[in-house]
Design a protein around this motif. Structure first.
Motif, PDB file in Angstrom:
ATOM      1  N   ILE A  16      48.493  41.994  33.594  1.00 26.13           N
ATOM      2  CA  ILE A  16      47.916  42.022  35.196  1.00 26.13           C
ATOM      3  C   ILE A  16      48.848  41.841  36.227  1.00 26.13           C
ATOM      4  CG2 ILE A  16      46.400  40.119  36.726  1.00 26.13           C
ATOM      5  CD1 ILE A  16      44.627  40.190  34.238  1.00 26.13           C
ATOM      6  N   SER A  17      49.818  40.948  35.564  1.00 27.71           N
ATOM      7  CA  SER A  17      51.010  40.709  36.656  1.00 27.71           C
ATOM      8  C   SER A  17      51.680  41.981  36.691  1.00 27.71           C
ATOM      9  CB  SER A  17      52.435  39.298  35.707  1.00 27.71           C
ATOM     10  OG  SER A  17      52.546  40.360  34.741  1.00 27.71           O
ATOM     11  N   ARG A  18      52.119  42.458  36.430  1.00 21.83           N
ATOM     12  CA  ARG A  18      52.726  43.909  36.793  1.00 21.83           C
ATOM     13  C   ARG A  18      51.870  44.861  37.605  1.00 21.83           C
ATOM     14  NH1 ARG A  18      56.226  46.046  32.800  1.00 21.83           N
ATOM     15  NH2 ARG A  18      57.799  44.182  31.705  1.00 21.83           N
ATOM     16  N   ILE A  19      50.305  45.085  37.489  1.00 25.35           N
ATOM     17  CA  ILE A  19      49.615  45.236  39.036  1.00 25.35           C
ATOM     18  C   ILE A  19      49.776  44.585  39.969  1.00 25.35           C
ATOM     19  CG2 ILE A  19      48.685  46.773  37.357  1.00 25.35           C
ATOM     20  CD1 ILE A  19      46.058  45.365  38.334  1.00 25.35           C
ATOM     21  N   LEU A  20      50.278  43.277  40.127  1.00 23.37           N
ATOM     22  CA  LEU A  20      49.746  42.729  41.696  1.00 23.37           C
ATOM     23  C   LEU A  20      50.739  43.561  42.488  1.00 23.37           C
ATOM     24  CD1 LEU A  20      50.047  38.995  40.011  1.00 23.37           C
ATOM     25  CD2 LEU A  20      47.911  40.331  40.381  1.00 23.37           C
ATOM     26  N   PRO A  21      52.369  43.612  42.241  1.00 24.75           N
ATOM     27  CA  PRO A  21      52.835  44.212  43.727  1.00 24.75           C
ATOM     28  C   PRO A  21      51.690  45.536  44.702  1.00 24.75           C
ATOM     29  CG  PRO A  21      54.597  43.697  42.334  1.00 24.75           C
ATOM     30  CD  PRO A  21      53.082  43.694  41.824  1.00 24.75           C
ATOM     31  N   THR A  22      51.489  46.492  43.281  1.00 28.59           N
ATOM     32  CA  THR A  22      50.654  46.895  44.312  1.00 28.59           C
ATOM     33  C   THR A  22      49.720  46.800  45.186  1.00 28.59           C
ATOM     34  OG1 THR A  22      51.799  49.219  42.329  1.00 28.59           O
ATOM     35  CG2 THR A  22      49.663  49.533  43.724  1.00 28.59           C
ATOM     36  N   LEU A  23      49.311  45.600  44.212  1.00 24.73           N
ATOM     37  CA  LEU A  23      47.547  45.701  44.944  1.00 24.73           C
ATOM     38  C   LEU A  23      48.291  44.536  45.901  1.00 24.73           C
ATOM     39  CD1 LEU A  23      45.180  44.201  41.290  1.00 24.73           C
ATOM     40  CD2 LEU A  23      45.571  46.500  42.926  1.00 24.73           C
ATOM     41  N   HIS A  24      48.885  43.991  46.279  1.00 22.12           N
ATOM     42  CA  HIS A  24      49.437  42.848  47.169  1.00 22.12           C
ATOM     43  C   HIS A  24      49.670  43.934  48.473  1.00 22.12           C
ATOM     44  CE1 HIS A  24      48.558  38.681  45.996  1.00 22.12           C
ATOM     45  NE2 HIS A  24      49.601  38.784  45.104  1.00 22.12           N
ATOM     46  N   GLU A  25      50.387  44.841  47.849  1.00 21.63           N
ATOM     47  CA  GLU A  25      51.154  45.498  49.004  1.00 21.63           C
ATOM     48  C   GLU A  25      50.133  45.993  49.707  1.00 21.63           C
ATOM     49  OE1 GLU A  25      54.075  49.374  49.912  1.00 21.63           O
ATOM     50  OE2 GLU A  25      54.398  47.876  47.961  1.00 21.63           O
ATOM     51  N   LEU A  26      48.689  46.883  48.942  1.00 17.96           N
ATOM     52  CA  LEU A  26      47.880  47.780  49.853  1.00 17.96           C
ATOM     53  C   LEU A  26      46.854  46.683  50.749  1.00 17.96           C
ATOM     54  CD1 LEU A  26      46.431  49.595  46.263  1.00 17.96           C
ATOM     55  CD2 LEU A  26      47.518  50.835  48.479  1.00 17.96           C
ATOM     56  N   SER A  27      46.822  45.521  50.116  1.00 18.55           N
ATOM     57  CA  SER A  27      46.199  44.930  50.775  1.00 18.55           C
ATOM     58  C   SER A  27      46.265  44.408  51.989  1.00 18.55           C
ATOM     59  CB  SER A  27      45.797  43.170  49.739  1.00 18.55           C
ATOM     60  OG  SER A  27      44.305  42.867  50.855  1.00 18.55           O
ATOM     61  N   ALA A  59      39.826  36.699  36.908  1.00 20.46           N
ATOM     62  CA  ALA A  59      40.835  36.322  35.841  1.00 20.46           C
ATOM     63  C   ALA A  59      41.972  37.951  36.310  1.00 20.46           C
ATOM     64  CB  ALA A  59      40.976  37.137  34.776  1.00 20.46           C
ATOM     65  N   LEU A  60      41.562  38.574  37.239  1.00 15.91           N
ATOM     66  CA  LEU A  60      42.652  39.315  38.411  1.00 15.91           C
ATOM     67  C   LEU A  60      42.326  38.265  39.844  1.00 15.91           C
ATOM     68  CD1 LEU A  60      43.890  41.477  39.003  1.00 15.91           C
ATOM     69  CD2 LEU A  60      41.703  42.887  40.010  1.00 15.91           C
ATOM     70  N   ALA A  61      41.261  37.859  40.028  1.00 20.80           N
ATOM     71  CA  ALA A  61      41.211  37.164  41.223  1.00 20.80           C
ATOM     72  C   ALA A  61      42.095  35.697  41.468  1.00 20.80           C
ATOM     73  CB  ALA A  61      39.406  36.304  41.871  1.00 20.80           C
ATOM     74  N   THR A  62      42.222  34.929  40.014  1.00 26.78           N
ATOM     75  CA  THR A  62      42.608  34.081  39.860  1.00 26.78           C
ATOM     76  C   THR A  62      44.364  34.610  39.693  1.00 26.78           C
ATOM     77  OG1 THR A  62      41.294  33.127  38.723  1.00 26.78           O
ATOM     78  CG2 THR A  62      44.195  32.523  39.040  1.00 26.78           C
ATOM     79  N   ALA A  63      45.292  35.545  39.981  1.00 18.98           N
ATOM     80  CA  ALA A  63      46.034  35.627  39.972  1.00 18.98           C
ATOM     81  C   ALA A  63      46.471  36.706  40.951  1.00 18.98           C
ATOM     82  CB  ALA A  63      46.479  37.409  38.822  1.00 18.98           C
ATOM     83  N   LEU A  64      46.206  37.317  42.108  1.00 15.89           N
ATOM     84  CA  LEU A  64      46.315  38.141  43.532  1.00 15.89           C
ATOM     85  C   LEU A  64      45.878  36.757  43.746  1.00 15.89           C
ATOM     86  CD1 LEU A  64      44.254  41.078  43.469  1.00 15.89           C
ATOM     87  CD2 LEU A  64      46.073  40.969  43.461  1.00 15.89           C
ATOM     88  N   GLY A  65      45.291  35.456  43.320  1.00  9.44           N
ATOM     89  CA  GLY A  65      45.412  34.412  44.803  1.00  9.44           C
ATOM     90  C   GLY A  65      44.269  34.830  46.131  1.00  9.44           C
ATOM     91  N   ALA A  66      43.464  35.751  45.959  1.00  2.00           N
ATOM     92  CA  ALA A  66      42.184  35.930  46.741  1.00  2.00           C
ATOM     93  C   ALA A  66      41.020  37.379  45.918  1.00  2.00           C
ATOM     94  CB  ALA A  66      43.232  37.678  47.179  1.00  2.00           C
ATOM     95  N   PRO A  67      39.553  36.469  47.028  1.00  2.00           N
ATOM     96  CA  PRO A  67      38.725  37.454  46.360  1.00  2.00           C
ATOM     97  C   PRO A  67      38.306  38.281  45.461  1.00  2.00           C
ATOM     98  CG  PRO A  67      37.620  36.134  47.644  1.00  2.00           C
ATOM     99  CD  PRO A  67      39.637  36.332  47.622  1.00  2.00           C
TER     100      PRO A  67
END
Length: 398
Positions: free
Chosen positions: A38-49, A80-88
């Protein structure tokens, strides 16, 4: 390595971006026990968002054999993904059809939704064209951020790259760049640490590495087979005696290719395999008949440290001993910490991967100190074997 597009090459603002990640995380009693993927994919998801995409997350979970299995639903992972992202993070009960479309239509720019397990459909693993078109119809762009699944030619890992504009996510990009630096265009000398239980499972890997690295360090149960092939006593050790001829062929091939194969000088032996079992260090050719080799010895560990200090690049796959069971973890821990220290000093590029390898480096407390530790298992191994990975090849073709 062929050129592939990254997030730098695409405009995602206002687009529906189908983003393949690997959320096949270990769970116990409904709780995730290791969130590294989960932590490894956060940069991509944050950037896209952040760039205004509508982020649609695709993943498999477990092996449901092409049908819905409630305990293999991704729904608990969404929280868990929402918690890690800090977003819904929204969730859709299916990955295609009206259910998925409705969940995506509710997204605002920057929003994230996780679709249900792609493997709930048998067509996913068959790389079925109709299923691929159904998935592709949901999005405008495709981002693959799941190197750990790149050895599978499935719809969500391969076919989508041929139906939509496609690129690698940041996790995939970083992984491919480190792999290229480690074996395709490495700084020499290059060393490979190859451990694990059986030679028979690593034949293709060893065959490919012989032509790419300068030194192969063999540990774990594999080393016992090579020691036996050299006529040394291995007692009751795990050993594939039927692979002795193959081991001798590998050693001869290594000489012909100018690759040094490093086997343990001394070993740790015990009469039984259990935590805290009485053990002793003996020369590698003097394992008592009633005992078994369970780790490399301190002389071997020190020698490997000297060898690594003379190298510029390290690829590591597999532990050097039975690290899960002290005191047979000492060899792996010592060498791992040496590699980490050399990395921190800027003297070594260190790339490691494979499930047991990650666990061993974590046990040694150095997983974060290597240049890169891959979360991929099968994909990392197949890449080391020199095989083409369908998910990577599809991106390169774009």
């Amino acid at each position: 390595m062929a050129r592939f597009h990254t997030l730098d090459d695409v405009d995602v603002s206002g687009k529906v971006v189908l983003t393949r990640v690997d959320l096949n995380v270990p769970m116990k009693d409904g709780r995730i026990t290791d969130d590294l993927r989960i932590s490894r994919i956060l940069p991509t998801l944050h950037e896209l968002s952040r760039k205004g995409a509508k982020v649609v997350v695709l993943s498999h979970f477990g092996r449901p054999d092409g049908k819905p299995v409630p305990e293999m639903s991704l729904k608990p992972v969404a929280a868990a993904l929402a918690t890690a992202l800090g977003a819904p993070v929204g969730f859709a009960e299916d990955c295609i059809g009206d259910t998925a479309r409705a969940a995506i239509d509710r997204l605002k720019a920057g929003g994230v939704v996780l679709l249900e397990n792609t493997r709930f459909h048998a067509a996913e693993e068959k790389n079925d064209s109709a299923f691929a078109k159904s998935l592709a119809a949901l999005g405008d762009l495709y981002v693959n951020d799941a190197f750990s699944c790149a050895h599978r030619a499935h719809v969500s890992t391969e076919a989508l790259a041929h139906l939509l504009p496609a690129c690698a996510g940041r996790n995939m990009e970083v992984e491919l760049k480190h792999l290229e630096a480690a074996l395709i265009a490495p700084d020499k000398p290059v060393a490979a640490v190859i451990g694990g239980a059986k030679v028979s499972t690593k034949l293709e890997l060893l065959g490919n590495l012989l032509g790419k690295v300068d030194r192969i360090i063999i540990g774990g149960g594999m080393a016992n087979t090579f020691l036996f092939a050299q006529g040394r006593e291995v007692g009751k050790s795990l050993c594939e005696k039927n692979m002795a001829d193959t081991a001798r062929d590998i050693l001869r091939d290594a000489v012909a290719r100018g690759c040094a194969v490093i086997l343990p000088d001394d070993v740790v032996v015990a009469r039984e395999f259990r935590a805290g079992a009485p053990s002793k260090v003996v020369p590698a050719d003097r394992c008592p008949a009633d005992q078994m080799i369970l780790d490399i010895g301190p002389v071997a560990a020190a020698r490997l440290g000297t060898i690594l200090a003379d190298c510029r690049t390290l690829v590591w796959n597999g532990p050097l001993g039975a690290f899960e069971t002290p005191p047979f973890d000492a060899g792996t821990v010592t060498v791992a910490r040496t590699a980490a220290a050399l990395t921190a000093a800027g003297r070594l590029l260190s790339v490691a991967g494979g499930g047991d390898t990650v666990a061993a480096l974590r046990h040694a407390g150095v997983a974060e100190e290597f240049s890169y530790v891959s979360t991929a298992g099968g994909a990392f191994l197949e890449w080391l074997e020199g095989k083409e990975l369908p998910g990577v090849a599809a991106l390169a073709a774009k």
